[in-house]
Structure formats: C-alpha cells, structure tokens
Design a protein around this motif. Structure first.
Motif, mmCIF file in Angstrom:
data_model
loop_
_atom_site.group_PDB
_atom_site.id
_atom_site.type_symbol
_atom_site.label_atom_id
_atom_site.label_comp_id
_atom_site.label_asym_id
_atom_site.label_seq_id
_atom_site.Cartn_x
_atom_site.Cartn_y
_atom_site.Cartn_z
ATOM 1 N N THR A 185 0.509 -1.430 -0.068
ATOM 2 C CA THR A 185 -0.295 -0.276 0.165
ATOM 3 C C THR A 185 1.114 0.935 0.072
ATOM 4 O OG1 THR A 185 -0.501 0.208 2.614
ATOM 5 C CG2 THR A 185 -1.712 -1.123 1.208
ATOM 6 N N ILE A 186 0.104 1.845 -0.548
ATOM 7 C CA ILE A 186 0.936 3.955 -0.785
ATOM 8 C C ILE A 186 0.117 4.490 0.106
ATOM 9 C CG2 ILE A 186 2.161 4.977 -2.188
ATOM 10 C CD1 ILE A 186 3.386 2.340 -3.650
ATOM 11 N N GLY A 187 0.237 5.157 0.360
ATOM 12 C CA GLY A 187 -0.508 6.219 0.736
ATOM 13 C C GLY A 187 -0.361 7.894 1.031
ATOM 14 N N GLN B 152 9.154 -1.998 -8.991
ATOM 15 C CA GLN B 152 9.773 -2.952 -8.244
ATOM 16 C C GLN B 152 8.984 -3.365 -6.744
ATOM 17 O OE1 GLN B 152 12.341 0.689 -6.173
ATOM 18 N NE2 GLN B 152 13.569 -0.324 -6.768
ATOM 19 N N CYS B 153 7.235 -2.589 -6.868
ATOM 20 C CA CYS B 153 6.717 -3.778 -6.333
ATOM 21 C C CYS B 153 6.145 -5.115 -7.209
ATOM 22 C CB CYS B 153 5.129 -2.408 -6.155
ATOM 23 S SG CYS B 153 5.656 -1.543 -5.026
ATOM 24 N N LEU C 123 -3.800 5.167 -2.029
ATOM 25 C CA LEU C 123 -4.602 5.344 -0.985
ATOM 26 C C LEU C 123 -4.333 6.815 -1.204
ATOM 27 C CD1 LEU C 123 -4.104 2.765 1.492
ATOM 28 C CD2 LEU C 123 -6.029 2.811 -0.263
ATOM 29 N N ASP C 124 -5.832 7.790 -1.434
ATOM 30 C CA ASP C 124 -5.514 9.461 -1.459
ATOM 31 C C ASP C 124 -6.854 9.678 -0.712
ATOM 32 O OD1 ASP C 124 -4.424 11.578 -2.514
ATOM 33 O OD2 ASP C 124 -5.698 11.371 -4.024
ATOM 34 N N CYS D 268 -6.503 0.289 -7.127
ATOM 35 C CA CYS D 268 -5.708 -1.681 -7.073
ATOM 36 C C CYS D 268 -5.953 -1.479 -8.101
ATOM 37 C CB CYS D 268 -7.371 -2.269 -6.138
ATOM 38 S SG CYS D 268 -7.263 -1.150 -4.640
ATOM 39 N N ALA D 269 -4.524 -2.652 -7.582
ATOM 40 C CA ALA D 269 -4.623 -3.339 -9.179
ATOM 41 C C ALA D 269 -3.661 -4.450 -8.804
ATOM 42 C CB ALA D 269 -4.108 -2.608 -10.175
ATOM 43 N N ARG D 270 -3.736 -6.251 -9.446
ATOM 44 C CA ARG D 270 -3.432 -7.444 -9.039
ATOM 45 C C ARG D 270 -2.562 -8.069 -10.316
ATOM 46 N NH1 ARG D 270 -4.199 -12.297 -11.113
ATOM 47 N NH2 ARG D 270 -5.628 -10.876 -12.488
#
Length: 175
Positions: free
Chosen positions: A18-20, A34-35, A48-49, A172-174
């Motif tokens: 997660t990146i908020g 990288q993720c 997230l925002d 989100c993505a898979r």
C-alpha cells in the motif's frame, strides 16, 4: 531508511503493498515496477489518497474553516503551494493511469466518504507535518503563523472543533 526507489525487499514476497498519499513524491513507474517484482501472483498494490487541508490548485472542501485556513496559509507562504525547499507542481498522471501503464492488471478504483472532526491542535499539528507548512518551511514565521491560524479559526468556530467531509479514494491492481 531510504527512498522508495532505493528500498530493496530482503525477505520473500508480499501479498499487498500500500502507498498512501505519497506516490506523487516518487518515481511512480520505478516504484510500481519494483512492487510488481515483490508481490506474489494474485497479490496486489493499493494506492490510497485523501485530500489534505490546503492546496490552492484543488477544490478541497466547502467548509468555511477551510477557506479561512487557506487565507492564513496564503498570507504567510504565498499563493504557490510549497513543497520543502521548492514548490509543488502537481501530478502528471492519475493513480489509475500510473497503474494502467504498469505491469499490474485489473485496475479498479473506489471511494468512501466520512465526516472527520479536527481539533484546533490537530489542525496545527497536521499543518506542521506537511511539506508545505512545516516549521522548516515557515522558518522565523512559525510563531506568527500559528498565532494567526489559531486566532482566525477560533473566531470562526469558538468550540475549536472543525468538521470536514473527506473522500478517501483507492486505486488497486492485481499482479
């Protein structure tokens, strides 16, 4: 400690990253690449925002106290939104565009709305935690800024409680 671009995962894979409220400060393409390598098949990434309390380039709230806060920030820091020693230039691509341009699949977005009530101390503390109104950016104007902010907001709302409708957005993505 490192930047997101320099961070190296050292143990196994991850199910979710997660990146908020931060990918706009990063090289989004590099971080997402990288993720993608670290996340196990079927796992995903969530960006997230949620709007902050001041950005002159965005309509971020109809609450009268937000307009008053914006005027205090402008009086002390000018019209352009600061970002540390420079200025915030906005984002080039939306979270959805970043993810669609990456190796991730099944990009989805959504949001939820909540009313959050801030105390005066929470408003002041939040502003000091930002890149645009922290103590370093304010320099020798810290005391004048805080006094002006507190006086302005209490005059508007003597209870010292400031409700705000916030919309939290996720993309989100898979893998």
């Amino acid at each position: 400690e490192s930047t997101a671009e320099d961070f190296r995962a050292t143990t196994g894979t991850y199910r979710l990253v997660t990146i908020g409220n931060a990918i706009h400060w990063m090289d989004g393409d590099a971080v997402l690449a990288q993720c993608h390598e670290w996340i196990e098949a079927g796992g995903g990434v969530a960006l997230l925002d949620m709007p902050g309390l001041w950005n002159p380039d965005m309509g971020i709230g109809d609450e009268p106290w937000i307009a008053a806060l914006s005027e205090v920030v402008r009086r002390h820091l000018g019209e352009r939104r600061r970002a540390g020693s420079g200025y915030y230039e906005g984002v080039e691509r939306s979270h959805e565009e970043l993810l669609r341009d990456s190796s991730f699949e099944e990009v989805n977005s959504g949001s939820t709305t909540a009313i959050v009530t801030w105390t005066l101390d929470e408003v002041v503390g939040y502003l000091y935690s930002t890149s645009f109104a922290n103590r370093e950016v304010l320099g020798d104007r810290v005391d004048a800024f805080e006094s002006d902010l507190r006086t302005t907001l209490i005059a508007l709302e003597p209870s010292g409680r400031f409700p705000r409708t916030l919309e939290a957005v996720w993309t989100c993505a898979r893998r």
